[in-house]
Design a protein around this motif. Sequence first.
Motif, PDB file in Angstrom:
ATOM      1  N   GLY A 315       0.776  -1.232   0.000  1.00  0.00           N
ATOM      2  CA  GLY A 315       0.000   0.000   0.000  1.00  0.00           C
ATOM      3  C   GLY A 315       0.804   1.276   0.000  1.00  0.00           C
ATOM      4  O   GLY A 315       0.253   2.355  -0.268  1.00  0.00           O
ATOM      5  N   LEU A 316       2.110   1.209   0.293  1.00  0.00           N
ATOM      6  CA  LEU A 316       2.885   2.441   0.381  1.00  0.00           C
ATOM      7  C   LEU A 316       3.023   3.120  -0.978  1.00  0.00           C
ATOM      8  O   LEU A 316       2.950   4.352  -1.073  1.00  0.00           O
ATOM      9  CB  LEU A 316       4.265   2.180   0.974  1.00  0.00           C
ATOM     10  CG  LEU A 316       5.169   3.422   1.037  1.00  0.00           C
ATOM     11  CD1 LEU A 316       4.557   4.495   1.940  1.00  0.00           C
ATOM     12  CD2 LEU A 316       6.574   3.072   1.500  1.00  0.00           C
ATOM     13  N   ALA A 317       3.244   2.331  -2.024  1.00  0.00           N
ATOM     14  CA  ALA A 317       3.423   2.939  -3.348  1.00  0.00           C
ATOM     15  C   ALA A 317       2.199   3.775  -3.730  1.00  0.00           C
ATOM     16  O   ALA A 317       2.329   4.907  -4.199  1.00  0.00           O
ATOM     17  CB  ALA A 317       3.687   1.864  -4.397  1.00  0.00           C
ATOM     18  N   ARG A 318       1.015   3.239  -3.519  1.00  0.00           N
ATOM     19  CA  ARG A 318      -0.200   3.996  -3.839  1.00  0.00           C
ATOM     20  C   ARG A 318      -0.344   5.219  -2.937  1.00  0.00           C
ATOM     21  O   ARG A 318      -0.766   6.293  -3.386  1.00  0.00           O
ATOM     22  CB  ARG A 318      -1.431   3.097  -3.716  1.00  0.00           C
ATOM     23  CG  ARG A 318      -1.604   2.141  -4.888  1.00  0.00           C
ATOM     24  CD  ARG A 318      -2.941   1.435  -4.843  1.00  0.00           C
ATOM     25  NE  ARG A 318      -3.158   0.646  -6.048  1.00  0.00           N
ATOM     26  CZ  ARG A 318      -3.692   1.126  -7.164  1.00  0.00           C
ATOM     27  NH1 ARG A 318      -4.077   2.389  -7.236  1.00  0.00           N
ATOM     28  NH2 ARG A 318      -3.852   0.356  -8.222  1.00  0.00           N
ATOM     29  N   ALA A 319      -0.014   5.069  -1.657  1.00  0.00           N
ATOM     30  CA  ALA A 319      -0.110   6.195  -0.739  1.00  0.00           C
ATOM     31  C   ALA A 319       0.874   7.299  -1.119  1.00  0.00           C
ATOM     32  O   ALA A 319       0.563   8.493  -1.018  1.00  0.00           O
ATOM     33  CB  ALA A 319       0.146   5.724   0.700  1.00  0.00           C
ATOM     34  N   TRP A 320       2.058   6.903  -1.571  1.00  0.00           N
ATOM     35  CA  TRP A 320       3.055   7.894  -1.989  1.00  0.00           C
ATOM     36  C   TRP A 320       2.590   8.619  -3.254  1.00  0.00           C
ATOM     37  O   TRP A 320       2.724   9.846  -3.362  1.00  0.00           O
ATOM     38  CB  TRP A 320       4.407   7.225  -2.222  1.00  0.00           C
ATOM     39  CG  TRP A 320       5.456   8.197  -2.664  1.00  0.00           C
ATOM     40  CD1 TRP A 320       5.984   8.339  -3.913  1.00  0.00           C
ATOM     41  CD2 TRP A 320       6.089   9.182  -1.854  1.00  0.00           C
ATOM     42  NE1 TRP A 320       6.903   9.350  -3.941  1.00  0.00           N
ATOM     43  CE2 TRP A 320       6.996   9.887  -2.683  1.00  0.00           C
ATOM     44  CE3 TRP A 320       5.992   9.539  -0.505  1.00  0.00           C
ATOM     45  CZ2 TRP A 320       7.788  10.934  -2.206  1.00  0.00           C
ATOM     46  CZ3 TRP A 320       6.772  10.581  -0.022  1.00  0.00           C
ATOM     47  CH2 TRP A 320       7.662  11.262  -0.876  1.00  0.00           C
TER      48      TRP A 320
END
Length: 446
Positions: A315-320
């Motif tokens: 989920g970090l890539a989308r949040a970034w």
Amino acid sequence: MTAAFGGPGPASPTDPAGACPYGRTTGASLLPPHEATGELGALDLFGTGFVRDPYPWLDTLRAEAPVHHDPATGLWLVSRYDDIRRVLLDPAVFRPDNAQHAITPLGVPALRLLARAGFRVRPALANNGSETHAGLRRVVTRFFNAQRVAAAVPVIERVADELLDTVGTEIDADGGSDLFGAFAHTLPCRVMMELLGIDGLDTATLVRWSDASLELFWGRPTPERQLELSTLVAEFHRWLTAVVSDRTAPEDSFVGALVRHRLPDGKLLDVQTAVGACFFVFVAGQSTTGQLIATVLRGALEESGIWQRAAHEEGLARAWVEEVLRREPPVTTWRRVTERSVELGGVRLPAGAELLLMLMGSGSDPAVFDAPEEMRPYRANARHHLAFGVGRHRCPGASLARTEAAVALRAAARRFPGLRLTPDAPPPPVLDLLSFRAPLRVPVSP
């Protein structure tokens, strides 16, 4: 809010400038607003100071002149989140008719060259305030809905892996690579061509045509540069016209759906409007998404720990990506024109006032986003940003752009976990068009 453009339209002349590969870099004052003579009177939307670091100017606009007339362009700059959202949600009063006009008037030689190519893009999507817009938008949106984007993820991953092979080869041979040219700038074009069934054209040509279109209509090209760009845009238009005019495309293809679309009066969509819709999708799907990916990658390499975490943290890539869209979107501004006299932000605007919505500034409005200068993945209201617009003209390709950028970051971080920005590399050139901003180089080393 993604890119699209129409035929040459009236605009106030400004000094020629650009940024490689879209033109030449600017050379205006680097003074921030509080140090510049005359405060906002020194603002230059194409100047190096604004292009390199627009945030002090945007903060000043929001605080002191949320609806500010810019004499250099003749545009009213709208910088507060609530005002921009109001404009976007009221297309009857704030019409999209000027969204694709050339910001710099084109000279007669360039206009003649375009005319010989039959260049004329009628209102189709981003610049269409008529009753035909809804039906055309439904046709386009069908090819970028959630189901199709989910099905496209394996395609995006495969193309990303192929391009990263090239990045790896360059790193092994030269000790470094440029993630903009070798990866970010090409990935969305290849994906789009596969998804829309575009055959018989090499990726590099479509990228070149798309970039030329952005610079010609949103930059400050010299008369000589206008001719170079117009030649490429004319080639692009001839190719698109031939593709649309053929009318043999399968019904389930993008072009096939467009040429079979019927307008509210029952008539088939005319060729020129179909070409305009294709311009919208191809330029937005390639250039602006590539700019987003480049900004996402560079930011992840600059921000401590983001690159390494993106490789494995779900989920970090989308949040970034969402934080980048909020703080540093590739589409920084968009235009509207008032249908009648109206008050906005405490300013009475006349009918026909041309507005420049400062989308980038709206994402840093402290009235909406806490500590907006900080990059905070998983910010609770991150998706409230206006990077893709809102309302009936919201970008139909928003989901695909988000997905491509997240897949690109995750794939690159997994393949090269130890990658870093090349030490001591000069500051990268920055795209300095009226409505588009992104790093034009992302130099990396192992």
